[in-house]
Scaffold this active site. Structure first.
Site, PDB file in Angstrom:
ATOM      1  N   HIS A 169      -7.195  -6.181   2.313  1.00  0.00           N
ATOM      2  CA  HIS A 169      -5.703  -5.448   2.888  1.00  0.00           C
ATOM      3  C   HIS A 169      -5.252  -6.522   3.647  1.00  0.00           C
ATOM      4  CE1 HIS A 169      -7.003  -0.695   2.131  1.00  0.00           C
ATOM      5  NE2 HIS A 169      -8.252  -1.712   2.060  1.00  0.00           N
ATOM      6  N   HIS A 187     -10.582  -5.821  -3.585  1.00  0.00           N
ATOM      7  CA  HIS A 187      -9.209  -6.087  -2.664  1.00  0.00           C
ATOM      8  C   HIS A 187      -8.945  -6.374  -0.889  1.00  0.00           C
ATOM      9  CE1 HIS A 187      -9.766  -1.854  -2.726  1.00  0.00           C
ATOM     10  NE2 HIS A 187      -9.131  -1.552  -1.384  1.00  0.00           N
ATOM     11  N   ASP A 232       1.080  -1.421   0.289  1.00  0.00           N
ATOM     12  CA  ASP A 232       0.194  -0.084   0.099  1.00  0.00           C
ATOM     13  C   ASP A 232       0.633   1.246  -0.438  1.00  0.00           C
ATOM     14  OD1 ASP A 232      -3.246   0.450   0.868  1.00  0.00           O
ATOM     15  OD2 ASP A 232      -1.877   2.185   1.305  1.00  0.00           O
ATOM     16  N   ILE A 233       0.691   2.299  -0.700  1.00  0.00           N
ATOM     17  CA  ILE A 233       1.078   3.092  -0.820  1.00  0.00           C
ATOM     18  C   ILE A 233       1.171   4.358   0.603  1.00  0.00           C
ATOM     19  CG2 ILE A 233      -0.824   5.027  -1.881  1.00  0.00           C
ATOM     20  CD1 ILE A 233       1.733   5.759  -3.721  1.00  0.00           C
TER      21      ILE A 233
END
Ligand code: 5GP
Length: 113
Positions: free
Chosen positions: A101, A99, A29-30
């Site tokens: 996490h 998606h 994750d960015i």
């Protein structure tokens, strides 16, 4: 619909890839919310959890298999991790491309907002 994850999967924009095969990509994750914060993304486009068809439910078990493998590889299977899937605005979904996490690497706050 063309989302940022379409562009990441198509390598039109760069990402830090932790794992990739023909059906899934796993990226960092960015904006990580934990020392390890991965996004597990099935390459075939599905907008939200609501849109997973009956003939696509196997994707969820395939995601869980990837989770198990990653947890061992990253050595967090025993310390633990958290899985999150956000759906639609009240669930906090910001990117409309299915998606999951994967968060790990510290003891996470037990309270959910
Ligand atoms: P959502 O809020 O939809 O459940 O999760 C979307 C996640 O994608 C967020 O945690 C956000 O930080 C991450 N994200 C947004 N843009 C990018 C990007 O360009 N690259 C990466 N690697 N992650 C992104």
């Amino acid at each position: 619909m063309n989302t940022i994850f379409h562009k990441i999967i198509n390598k039109e924009i760069p990402s830090n890839i932790e794992y990739e095969d023909d059906k899934f990509i796993v990226i960092h994750d960015i904006c990580p919310q934990a020392p390890i914060h991965l996004l597990i993304i099935p390459k075939s486009y599905i907008k939200t959890i609501n849109d997973i068809g009956n003939n696509q439910l196997h994707i969820m078990s395939e995601i869980l298999k990837i989770v198990q493998v990653l947890a061992v590889r990253l050595q967090v299977d025993q310390t633990g991790y958290r899985l999150i899937m956000n759906c639609n605005p009240d669930g906090g979904q910001t990117i409309y491309y299915l998606h999951m996490h994967f968060l790990a690497g510290k003891q996470l706050n037990p309270h959910f907002g």
